[in-house]
Scaffold this active site. Structure first.
Site, PDB file in Angstrom:
ATOM      1  N   CYS A 118     -31.457 -51.240   3.988  1.00 42.30           N
ATOM      2  CA  CYS A 118     -32.667 -52.067   4.005  1.00 42.30           C
ATOM      3  C   CYS A 118     -33.912 -51.258   3.657  1.00 42.30           C
ATOM      4  O   CYS A 118     -34.935 -51.820   3.261  1.00 42.30           O
ATOM      5  CB  CYS A 118     -32.835 -52.738   5.360  1.00 42.30           C
ATOM      6  SG  CYS A 118     -33.031 -51.587   6.742  1.00 42.30           S
ATOM      7  N   HIS A 167     -32.906 -33.495   0.007  1.00 41.42           N
ATOM      8  CA  HIS A 167     -33.219 -34.900   0.272  1.00 41.42           C
ATOM      9  C   HIS A 167     -32.061 -35.595   0.981  1.00 41.42           C
ATOM     10  O   HIS A 167     -32.257 -36.263   2.007  1.00 41.42           O
ATOM     11  CB  HIS A 167     -33.529 -35.614  -1.045  1.00 41.42           C
ATOM     12  CG  HIS A 167     -33.721 -37.090  -0.887  1.00 41.42           C
ATOM     13  ND1 HIS A 167     -34.860 -37.642  -0.340  1.00 41.42           N
ATOM     14  CD2 HIS A 167     -32.905 -38.141  -1.175  1.00 41.42           C
ATOM     15  CE1 HIS A 167     -34.747 -38.957  -0.300  1.00 41.42           C
ATOM     16  NE2 HIS A 167     -33.560 -39.285  -0.802  1.00 41.42           N
TER      17      HIS A 167
END
Length: 500
Positions: A118, A167
Protein backbone atom coordinates in the site's frame (compact mmCIF):
# COMPACT_ATOMS: atom_id res chain seq x y z
CA UNK A 1 -11.24 18.62 1.40
CA UNK A 2 -11.86 17.18 4.83
CA UNK A 3 -9.53 18.02 7.65
CA UNK A 4 -9.40 16.88 11.25
CA UNK A 5 -7.38 17.52 14.36
CA UNK A 6 -5.23 14.91 16.04
CA UNK A 7 -4.28 16.32 19.40
CA UNK A 8 -2.79 19.65 18.47
CA UNK A 9 -2.03 18.56 14.92
CA UNK A 10 -4.50 19.47 12.19
CA UNK A 11 -4.58 16.93 9.40
CA UNK A 12 -5.40 17.67 5.79
CA UNK A 13 -4.68 15.44 2.87
CA UNK A 14 -1.19 16.24 1.59
CA UNK A 15 -0.82 17.40 -1.99
CA UNK A 16 2.69 16.88 -3.26
CA UNK A 17 3.66 18.51 -6.50
CA UNK A 18 7.17 17.37 -7.18
CA UNK A 19 9.47 14.38 -7.05
CA UNK A 20 12.81 13.82 -5.39
CA UNK A 21 16.07 15.14 -6.70
CA UNK A 22 19.57 13.80 -6.43
CA UNK A 23 21.98 11.68 -8.42
CA UNK A 24 22.42 8.14 -9.57
CA UNK A 25 25.01 6.54 -7.29
CA UNK A 26 27.74 4.53 -8.94
CA UNK A 27 29.93 1.58 -8.15
CA UNK A 28 32.84 3.78 -7.13
CA UNK A 29 31.12 5.02 -3.98
CA UNK A 30 32.66 4.16 -0.65
CA UNK A 31 30.89 2.96 2.47
CA UNK A 32 27.54 4.45 3.36
CA UNK A 33 27.82 7.35 5.79
CA UNK A 34 26.53 6.79 9.30
CA UNK A 35 22.99 7.92 9.94
CA UNK A 36 20.04 8.03 7.60
CA UNK A 37 20.44 9.03 3.99
CA UNK A 38 17.92 11.44 2.64
CA UNK A 39 15.75 10.54 -0.30
CA UNK A 40 17.62 13.17 -2.27
CA UNK A 41 20.97 11.48 -1.71
CA UNK A 42 19.72 8.08 -2.80
CA UNK A 43 17.83 8.88 -5.96
CA UNK A 44 18.37 9.93 -9.53
CA UNK A 45 16.68 12.82 -11.21
CA UNK A 46 15.57 13.83 -14.64
CA UNK A 47 14.53 16.96 -16.48
CA UNK A 48 11.42 16.69 -18.54
CA UNK A 49 11.50 13.27 -20.18
CA UNK A 50 15.30 13.06 -20.43
CA UNK A 51 17.14 11.22 -17.68
CA UNK A 52 20.38 12.68 -16.36
CA UNK A 53 22.84 10.09 -17.64
CA UNK A 54 25.73 9.18 -15.35
CA UNK A 55 28.96 9.31 -17.34
CA UNK A 56 31.79 9.11 -14.83
CA UNK A 57 33.17 6.72 -12.23
CA UNK A 58 33.51 2.99 -12.25
CA UNK A 59 30.28 2.18 -14.02
CA UNK A 60 31.17 4.19 -17.10
CA UNK A 61 34.70 2.83 -17.22
CA UNK A 62 33.56 -0.74 -17.00
CA UNK A 63 30.92 -0.36 -19.66
CA UNK A 64 33.42 -0.25 -22.51
CA UNK A 65 35.72 -2.99 -21.27
CA UNK A 66 33.64 -6.09 -20.65
CA UNK A 67 30.07 -7.18 -19.82
CA UNK A 68 28.99 -6.12 -16.31
CA UNK A 69 25.80 -6.67 -14.37
CA UNK A 70 24.19 -3.95 -12.34
CA UNK A 71 21.62 -3.89 -9.60
CA UNK A 72 18.83 -1.42 -10.25
CA UNK A 73 15.80 -0.44 -8.20
CA UNK A 74 13.03 1.68 -9.69
CA UNK A 75 10.02 2.68 -7.62
CA UNK A 76 7.98 5.16 -5.65
CA UNK A 77 6.72 5.16 -2.09
CA UNK A 78 4.83 7.16 0.53
CA UNK A 79 7.73 9.63 0.79
CA UNK A 80 7.84 10.53 -2.89
CA UNK A 81 4.27 10.10 -4.15
CA UNK A 82 0.76 10.76 -2.81
CA UNK A 83 -1.70 7.90 -2.63
CA UNK A 84 -3.48 8.98 -5.81
CA UNK A 85 -0.22 8.30 -7.69
CA UNK A 86 0.80 5.17 -5.76
CA UNK A 87 -2.48 3.48 -6.53
CA UNK A 88 -1.83 3.84 -10.26
CA UNK A 89 1.28 1.61 -9.99
CA UNK A 90 -0.04 -0.84 -7.41
CA UNK A 91 0.10 -4.48 -8.52
CA UNK A 92 -2.46 -6.81 -6.91
CA UNK A 93 -0.89 -9.88 -5.34
CA UNK A 94 -2.51 -12.22 -7.84
CA UNK A 95 -0.99 -10.32 -10.79
CA UNK A 96 2.63 -10.11 -9.61
CA UNK A 97 3.59 -13.32 -11.44
CA UNK A 98 2.01 -12.03 -14.64
CA UNK A 99 3.79 -8.69 -14.27
CA UNK A 100 7.15 -10.43 -13.78
CA UNK A 101 6.64 -12.56 -16.89
CA UNK A 102 5.75 -9.54 -19.00
CA UNK A 103 8.60 -7.45 -17.59
CA UNK A 104 11.18 -10.10 -18.47
CA UNK A 105 9.67 -10.53 -21.94
CA UNK A 106 9.55 -6.81 -22.73
CA UNK A 107 12.63 -5.40 -20.97
CA UNK A 108 16.25 -6.62 -21.12
CA UNK A 109 16.66 -7.85 -17.54
CA UNK A 110 18.56 -10.85 -16.21
CA UNK A 111 16.65 -11.12 -12.94
CA UNK A 112 13.65 -9.32 -11.49
CA UNK A 113 11.50 -9.08 -8.35
CA UNK A 114 8.47 -6.86 -7.74
CA UNK A 115 7.54 -5.45 -4.33
CA UNK A 116 4.09 -3.85 -4.26
CA UNK A 117 2.39 -2.76 -1.03
CA UNK A 118 0.00 0.00 0.00
CA UNK A 119 2.97 2.32 0.51
CA UNK A 120 5.40 1.35 -2.25
CA UNK A 121 5.77 -0.18 -5.69
CA UNK A 122 9.31 -1.21 -6.62
CA UNK A 123 11.17 -3.18 -9.28
CA UNK A 124 14.40 -4.84 -8.17
CA UNK A 125 16.41 -5.77 -11.25
CA UNK A 126 19.69 -7.28 -12.38
CA UNK A 127 20.59 -5.78 -15.72
CA UNK A 128 23.45 -5.26 -18.18
CA UNK A 129 22.83 -1.59 -18.97
CA UNK A 130 21.11 0.56 -16.38
CA UNK A 131 20.39 3.42 -18.80
CA UNK A 132 18.49 1.12 -21.18
CA UNK A 133 16.82 -0.62 -18.25
CA UNK A 134 15.60 2.70 -16.81
CA UNK A 135 13.98 3.64 -20.08
CA UNK A 136 12.59 0.17 -20.72
CA UNK A 137 11.23 -0.31 -17.21
CA UNK A 138 9.57 3.10 -17.16
CA UNK A 139 7.92 2.36 -20.49
CA UNK A 140 6.80 -1.01 -19.11
CA UNK A 141 5.09 0.68 -16.16
CA UNK A 142 3.22 2.89 -18.59
CA UNK A 143 2.05 -0.09 -20.67
CA UNK A 144 1.27 -2.51 -17.85
CA UNK A 145 -0.71 -0.05 -15.74
CA UNK A 146 -2.32 1.76 -18.65
CA UNK A 147 -1.38 5.20 -17.42
CA UNK A 148 0.48 8.15 -18.89
CA UNK A 149 4.17 8.42 -17.99
CA UNK A 150 3.84 12.08 -17.00
CA UNK A 151 1.43 11.02 -14.24
CA UNK A 152 4.08 9.09 -12.31
CA UNK A 153 7.58 9.59 -13.71
CA UNK A 154 8.52 12.61 -11.60
CA UNK A 155 7.76 10.63 -8.44
CA UNK A 156 10.09 7.73 -9.25
CA UNK A 157 13.38 7.09 -7.49
CA UNK A 158 16.24 5.05 -8.91
CA UNK A 159 18.97 3.19 -7.03
CA UNK A 160 22.03 1.54 -8.59
CA UNK A 161 24.25 -1.14 -7.04
CA UNK A 162 25.27 -0.13 -3.50
CA UNK A 163 22.40 2.31 -3.09
CA UNK A 164 20.02 -0.40 -4.32
CA UNK A 165 21.29 -2.83 -1.67
CA UNK A 166 21.08 -0.29 1.14
CA UNK A 167 17.56 0.69 0.10
CA UNK A 168 16.21 -2.88 0.16
CA UNK A 169 17.91 -3.59 3.49
CA UNK A 170 16.30 -0.47 5.00
CA UNK A 171 12.92 -1.49 3.61
CA UNK A 172 13.20 -4.98 5.11
CA UNK A 173 14.35 -3.60 8.47
CA UNK A 174 11.27 -1.36 8.72
CA UNK A 175 13.09 1.97 8.92
CA UNK A 176 11.89 3.06 5.47
CA UNK A 177 8.24 2.36 6.34
CA UNK A 178 5.58 4.96 7.01
CA UNK A 179 5.33 3.41 10.46
CA UNK A 180 8.91 2.86 11.55
CA UNK A 181 9.55 -0.62 12.87
CA UNK A 182 6.33 -2.20 11.59
CA UNK A 183 6.74 -5.89 10.94
CA UNK A 184 4.36 -6.47 8.04
CA UNK A 185 6.89 -5.23 5.49
CA UNK A 186 9.23 -8.13 6.24
CA UNK A 187 6.55 -10.65 5.27
CA UNK A 188 5.82 -8.56 2.16
CA UNK A 189 9.49 -8.66 1.13
CA UNK A 190 9.48 -12.42 1.64
CA UNK A 191 6.31 -12.76 -0.45
CA UNK A 192 7.93 -10.77 -3.28
CA UNK A 193 10.98 -13.03 -3.07
CA UNK A 194 8.83 -16.18 -3.08
CA UNK A 195 6.98 -15.11 -6.24
CA UNK A 196 10.24 -14.16 -7.99
CA UNK A 197 11.73 -17.56 -7.17
CA UNK A 198 8.57 -19.35 -8.29
CA UNK A 199 8.77 -17.48 -11.60
CA UNK A 200 12.51 -18.32 -11.81
CA UNK A 201 13.34 -14.62 -12.07
CA UNK A 202 15.38 -14.47 -8.85
CA UNK A 203 18.51 -16.49 -9.44
CA UNK A 204 22.05 -15.95 -8.24
CA UNK A 205 22.14 -12.20 -7.51
CA UNK A 206 18.58 -11.47 -6.38
CA UNK A 207 18.45 -14.76 -4.52
CA UNK A 208 21.46 -13.68 -2.48
CA UNK A 209 20.23 -10.09 -2.15
CA UNK A 210 16.77 -11.00 -0.86
CA UNK A 211 18.06 -13.70 1.48
CA UNK A 212 20.36 -11.13 3.04
CA UNK A 213 17.57 -8.54 3.15
CA UNK A 214 15.40 -10.96 5.14
CA UNK A 215 18.34 -11.58 7.46
CA UNK A 216 18.80 -7.83 7.97
CA UNK A 217 15.09 -7.52 8.74
CA UNK A 218 15.29 -10.23 11.39
CA UNK A 219 18.52 -8.89 12.90
CA UNK A 220 17.06 -5.39 13.12
CA UNK A 221 14.09 -6.63 15.09
CA UNK A 222 16.02 -8.94 17.43
CA UNK A 223 19.15 -6.85 18.04
CA UNK A 224 17.40 -3.49 18.45
CA UNK A 225 14.09 -2.23 19.84
CA UNK A 226 12.96 -0.82 16.49
CA UNK A 227 9.71 -2.83 16.66
CA UNK A 228 9.05 -2.45 20.39
CA UNK A 229 5.56 -0.96 20.69
CA UNK A 230 5.49 -0.15 16.99
CA UNK A 231 2.19 0.82 15.44
CA UNK A 232 0.79 -0.88 12.36
CA UNK A 233 -1.26 0.82 9.67
CA UNK A 234 -4.31 -0.82 11.20
CA UNK A 235 -3.55 0.30 14.76
CA UNK A 236 -2.76 3.80 13.53
CA UNK A 237 -6.17 3.87 11.84
CA UNK A 238 -7.78 2.99 15.18
CA UNK A 239 -5.82 5.76 16.91
CA UNK A 240 -7.19 8.18 14.32
CA UNK A 241 -10.74 7.00 15.07
CA UNK A 242 -10.13 7.59 18.79
CA UNK A 243 -8.99 11.17 18.18
CA UNK A 244 -12.27 11.76 16.36
CA UNK A 245 -14.65 10.11 18.82
CA UNK A 246 -12.59 9.92 21.99
CA UNK A 247 -13.78 6.75 23.67
CA UNK A 248 -14.91 4.12 21.18
CA UNK A 249 -17.27 2.46 23.67
CA UNK A 250 -20.71 2.12 22.15
CA UNK A 251 -19.53 2.93 18.64
CA UNK A 252 -20.45 0.79 15.65
CA UNK A 253 -17.80 0.00 13.07
CA UNK A 254 -17.91 -1.69 9.71
CA UNK A 255 -14.81 -3.39 8.35
CA UNK A 256 -14.91 -3.47 4.56
CA UNK A 257 -12.37 -6.09 3.48
CA UNK A 258 -11.39 -9.07 5.61
CA UNK A 259 -7.79 -9.59 4.57
CA UNK A 260 -4.69 -9.45 6.74
CA UNK A 261 -4.87 -5.68 7.18
CA UNK A 262 -8.55 -5.86 8.07
CA UNK A 263 -7.97 -8.59 10.62
CA UNK A 264 -5.22 -6.61 12.34
CA UNK A 265 -7.49 -3.58 12.45
CA UNK A 266 -10.31 -5.68 13.92
CA UNK A 267 -8.12 -6.79 16.81
CA UNK A 268 -7.29 -3.19 17.69
CA UNK A 269 -10.92 -2.12 17.42
CA UNK A 270 -12.05 -4.75 19.89
CA UNK A 271 -9.27 -3.82 22.30
CA UNK A 272 -10.60 -0.27 22.32
CA UNK A 273 -14.22 -0.86 23.28
CA UNK A 274 -16.15 -1.15 20.00
CA UNK A 275 -19.49 -2.77 20.82
CA UNK A 276 -20.89 -3.47 17.38
CA UNK A 277 -18.69 -4.87 14.68
CA UNK A 278 -19.77 -5.56 11.09
CA UNK A 279 -17.59 -7.35 8.54
CA UNK A 280 -18.19 -7.15 4.79
CA UNK A 281 -16.02 -9.08 2.37
CA UNK A 282 -16.27 -10.45 -1.16
CA UNK A 283 -16.06 -13.92 0.36
CA UNK A 284 -19.00 -14.27 2.74
CA UNK A 285 -17.33 -17.33 4.27
CA UNK A 286 -14.27 -15.26 5.11
CA UNK A 287 -16.45 -12.45 6.50
CA UNK A 288 -18.34 -14.98 8.63
CA UNK A 289 -15.10 -16.54 9.85
CA UNK A 290 -13.64 -13.21 10.92
CA UNK A 291 -16.91 -11.98 12.44
CA UNK A 292 -17.27 -15.19 14.46
CA UNK A 293 -13.69 -14.93 15.72
CA UNK A 294 -14.29 -11.42 17.01
CA UNK A 295 -17.93 -11.57 18.01
CA UNK A 296 -19.10 -9.47 15.08
CA UNK A 297 -21.75 -9.74 12.36
CA UNK A 298 -21.02 -10.80 8.76
CA UNK A 299 -22.48 -8.67 5.98
CA UNK A 300 -22.84 -9.52 2.31
CA UNK A 301 -20.36 -7.47 0.30
CA UNK A 302 -22.94 -6.34 -2.25
CA UNK A 303 -25.22 -5.04 0.50
CA UNK A 304 -22.67 -3.19 2.63
CA UNK A 305 -24.10 0.22 1.63
CA UNK A 306 -27.44 -0.70 3.24
CA UNK A 307 -25.66 -0.89 6.60
CA UNK A 308 -23.81 2.44 6.37
CA UNK A 309 -26.66 4.15 8.22
CA UNK A 310 -26.02 1.90 11.22
CA UNK A 311 -22.31 2.56 11.74
CA UNK A 312 -20.19 5.49 12.88
CA UNK A 313 -16.89 4.42 11.32
CA UNK A 314 -16.07 2.50 8.17
CA UNK A 315 -12.53 1.17 7.87
CA UNK A 316 -11.86 0.04 4.33
CA UNK A 317 -8.99 -2.17 3.16
CA UNK A 318 -10.13 -4.13 0.13
CA UNK A 319 -7.96 -5.00 -2.87
CA UNK A 320 -10.50 -3.74 -5.39
CA UNK A 321 -8.97 -1.93 -8.38
CA UNK A 322 -11.78 0.66 -8.37
CA UNK A 323 -13.72 2.82 -5.91
CA UNK A 324 -16.03 0.70 -3.74
CA UNK A 325 -17.63 3.38 -1.55
CA UNK A 326 -19.39 5.89 -3.79
CA UNK A 327 -20.67 9.40 -3.19
CA UNK A 328 -24.26 8.43 -3.92
CA UNK A 329 -24.23 5.54 -1.42
CA UNK A 330 -22.82 7.76 1.32
CA UNK A 331 -25.22 10.62 0.58
CA UNK A 332 -28.15 8.22 1.00
CA UNK A 333 -26.74 6.86 4.27
CA UNK A 334 -26.25 10.38 5.67
CA UNK A 335 -29.86 11.27 4.99
CA UNK A 336 -30.98 8.16 6.87
CA UNK A 337 -28.61 9.06 9.73
CA UNK A 338 -30.17 12.53 9.89
CA UNK A 339 -26.72 13.93 9.05
CA UNK A 340 -24.96 12.36 12.02
CA UNK A 341 -21.21 12.35 11.16
CA UNK A 342 -19.84 9.37 9.31
CA UNK A 343 -16.09 8.79 9.30
CA UNK A 344 -14.16 6.79 6.70
CA UNK A 345 -10.63 5.53 7.22
CA UNK A 346 -9.45 4.29 3.83
CA UNK A 347 -6.24 2.27 4.23
CA UNK A 348 -6.54 0.58 0.84
CA UNK A 349 -4.28 1.18 -2.15
CA UNK A 350 -5.84 1.69 -4.64
CA UNK A 351 -8.27 3.73 -2.56
CA UNK A 352 -11.72 2.33 -1.83
CA UNK A 353 -13.55 5.58 -1.06
CA UNK A 354 -14.43 7.88 -3.93
CA UNK A 355 -12.78 11.31 -3.34
CA UNK A 356 -16.11 13.06 -3.97
CA UNK A 357 -17.34 11.65 -0.63
CA UNK A 358 -15.11 14.26 1.02
CA UNK A 359 -17.31 17.04 -0.32
CA UNK A 360 -20.44 15.78 1.45
CA UNK A 361 -21.51 17.58 4.60
CA UNK A 362 -20.73 15.46 7.71
CA UNK A 363 -18.71 12.91 5.75
CA UNK A 364 -15.03 12.82 6.68
CA UNK A 365 -12.53 10.73 4.76
CA UNK A 366 -8.96 9.95 5.83
CA UNK A 367 -6.69 7.92 3.57
CA UNK A 368 -3.36 6.15 4.03
CA UNK A 369 -1.40 9.39 3.68
CA UNK A 370 -3.33 11.05 6.49
CA UNK A 371 -2.13 8.32 8.84
CA UNK A 372 1.36 9.83 8.62
CA UNK A 373 0.30 12.56 11.05
CA UNK A 374 -0.71 9.90 13.57
CA UNK A 375 2.66 8.19 13.40
CA UNK A 376 4.90 11.28 13.29
CA UNK A 377 5.49 11.04 17.04
CA UNK A 378 6.08 7.31 16.72
CA UNK A 379 9.01 8.06 14.41
CA UNK A 380 10.53 10.63 16.75
CA UNK A 381 10.55 8.09 19.58
CA UNK A 382 12.39 5.61 17.40
CA UNK A 383 15.23 7.80 16.08
CA UNK A 384 17.80 6.28 18.46
CA UNK A 385 16.81 2.77 17.34
CA UNK A 386 16.97 3.82 13.69
CA UNK A 387 20.62 4.72 14.20
CA UNK A 388 21.32 1.25 15.61
CA UNK A 389 19.56 -0.37 12.66
CA UNK A 390 21.58 1.79 10.26
CA UNK A 391 24.77 0.32 11.76
CA UNK A 392 23.50 -3.18 10.99
CA UNK A 393 22.46 -2.14 7.48
CA UNK A 394 25.84 -0.55 6.75
CA UNK A 395 27.77 -3.66 7.75
CA UNK A 396 25.47 -5.93 5.79
CA UNK A 397 25.73 -3.70 2.72
CA UNK A 398 29.51 -3.86 2.90
CA UNK A 399 29.39 -7.66 3.15
CA UNK A 400 27.03 -7.97 0.20
CA UNK A 401 29.05 -5.60 -1.98
CA UNK A 402 32.19 -7.64 -1.37
CA UNK A 403 30.30 -10.70 -2.56
CA UNK A 404 28.73 -8.84 -5.50
CA UNK A 405 31.93 -7.23 -6.71
CA UNK A 406 33.62 -10.61 -6.48
CA UNK A 407 31.31 -11.85 -9.22
CA UNK A 408 33.28 -9.82 -11.77
CA UNK A 409 36.51 -11.52 -10.70
CA UNK A 410 35.38 -15.12 -10.79
CA UNK A 411 35.15 -15.56 -14.58
CA UNK A 412 38.54 -13.84 -14.99
CA UNK A 413 40.14 -16.15 -12.42
CA UNK A 414 38.55 -19.15 -14.14
CA UNK A 415 39.81 -17.99 -17.53
CA UNK A 416 43.31 -17.32 -16.16
CA UNK A 417 43.42 -20.75 -14.50
CA UNK A 418 42.20 -22.43 -17.68
CA UNK A 419 44.82 -20.62 -19.78
CA UNK A 420 47.60 -21.67 -17.40
CA UNK A 421 46.39 -25.28 -17.45
CA UNK A 422 46.35 -25.32 -21.25
CA UNK A 423 49.91 -23.97 -21.46
CA UNK A 424 51.08 -26.38 -18.75
CA UNK A 425 49.51 -29.42 -20.39
CA UNK A 426 50.79 -28.49 -23.84
CA UNK A 427 54.37 -27.91 -22.71
CA UNK A 428 54.51 -30.94 -20.42
CA UNK A 429 53.17 -33.29 -23.08
CA UNK A 430 55.63 -31.92 -25.65
CA UNK A 431 58.51 -32.53 -23.22
CA UNK A 432 57.32 -36.05 -22.47
CA UNK A 433 57.23 -36.91 -26.17
CA UNK A 434 60.91 -36.00 -26.35
CA UNK A 435 61.60 -38.41 -23.48
CA UNK A 436 59.94 -41.67 -24.60
CA UNK A 437 62.02 -43.83 -22.26
CA UNK A 438 60.53 -42.44 -19.06
CA UNK A 439 58.51 -44.86 -16.95
CA UNK A 440 54.85 -44.20 -16.13
CA UNK A 441 55.82 -43.14 -12.63
CA UNK A 442 58.44 -40.72 -13.95
CA UNK A 443 55.91 -39.22 -16.36
CA UNK A 444 53.49 -38.66 -13.49
CA UNK A 445 56.25 -36.91 -11.53
CA UNK A 446 56.83 -34.55 -14.49
CA UNK A 447 53.09 -33.83 -14.79
CA UNK A 448 52.84 -33.17 -11.04
CA UNK A 449 55.85 -30.85 -11.28
CA UNK A 450 54.17 -28.86 -14.05
CA UNK A 451 50.92 -28.64 -12.06
CA UNK A 452 52.75 -27.48 -8.94
CA UNK A 453 54.70 -24.78 -10.80
CA UNK A 454 51.50 -23.47 -12.42
CA UNK A 455 49.67 -23.36 -9.10
CA UNK A 456 52.48 -21.49 -7.36
CA UNK A 457 52.72 -18.97 -10.19
CA UNK A 458 48.95 -18.37 -10.15
CA UNK A 459 48.54 -18.20 -6.37
CA UNK A 460 49.66 -14.60 -5.83
CA UNK A 461 47.77 -13.10 -8.84
CA UNK A 462 44.56 -14.92 -7.86
CA UNK A 463 44.78 -13.78 -4.24
CA UNK A 464 45.45 -10.24 -5.44
CA UNK A 465 42.49 -10.34 -7.83
CA UNK A 466 40.14 -11.48 -5.08
CA UNK A 467 41.36 -8.75 -2.76
CA UNK A 468 41.14 -6.10 -5.46
CA UNK A 469 37.49 -6.93 -6.07
CA UNK A 470 36.72 -5.34 -2.70
CA UNK A 471 38.36 -2.02 -3.58
CA UNK A 472 36.76 0.91 -5.38
CA UNK A 473 39.13 0.66 -8.36
CA UNK A 474 39.45 -3.11 -8.41
CA UNK A 475 37.88 -3.33 -11.85
CA UNK A 476 40.98 -1.56 -13.25
CA UNK A 477 43.28 -4.30 -11.97
CA UNK A 478 40.91 -7.01 -13.20
CA UNK A 479 40.96 -5.44 -16.65
CA UNK A 480 44.76 -5.16 -16.55
CA UNK A 481 45.09 -8.90 -15.87
CA UNK A 482 42.62 -9.63 -18.64
CA UNK A 483 44.66 -7.63 -21.15
CA UNK A 484 48.10 -8.84 -19.96
CA UNK A 485 47.13 -12.49 -20.41
CA UNK A 486 44.87 -11.87 -23.42
CA UNK A 487 41.94 -13.48 -21.63
CA UNK A 488 38.62 -13.72 -23.39
CA UNK A 489 35.68 -14.29 -21.08
CA UNK A 490 32.65 -15.35 -23.07
CA UNK A 491 29.08 -14.46 -22.08
CA UNK A 492 28.45 -18.15 -21.42
CA UNK A 493 31.38 -18.32 -18.99
CA UNK A 494 30.26 -15.12 -17.30
CA UNK A 495 26.70 -16.42 -16.95
CA UNK A 496 27.99 -19.66 -15.46
CA UNK A 497 29.70 -17.72 -12.69
CA UNK A 498 26.89 -15.20 -12.21
CA UNK A 499 23.85 -17.38 -12.54
CA UNK A 500 22.65 -15.34 -15.55
Amino acid sequence: MAAGCIGAVCVARPRRTGGPAGKVPDRSQGALPRGRRTQQEDTSTHRGNSFLIFTGGASASRRGSHPAVYLLTIGLNHKTAPVEVREKLNIPRERVGEALARLRAEVAVREAALLSTCNRSEMHLVIDDWEDALRGATAFLERFHGCVRSEFEKYLYHHVDRSCVGHLFRVASGIDSMIVGESQILSQVKAAFDVARAEQSARLVLDELFRRALRVGKRSRTETDISAGALSVGSAAVELAKTIFGDLDGRAVMLLGAGEMGELTARHLLDNGVTRFLVANRSLDRATELARAFGGEPVRYDTYSEHLKDVDILISSTSAPHFVVTRDAVALALRKRRDAPLFFIDIAVPRDVEPAVNRLENAFVYDIDDIQAVVAGNRAERDSEVSRVETIVEREVNDFMRWFQGLAVRPVIASLTSRAQQIRDTEVEQALRRMPDLSQKQQEIIRALGKGIAQKILHAPIVHLRQSSESQDGYVEVETVRRLFNLEVTREEENAHRGG
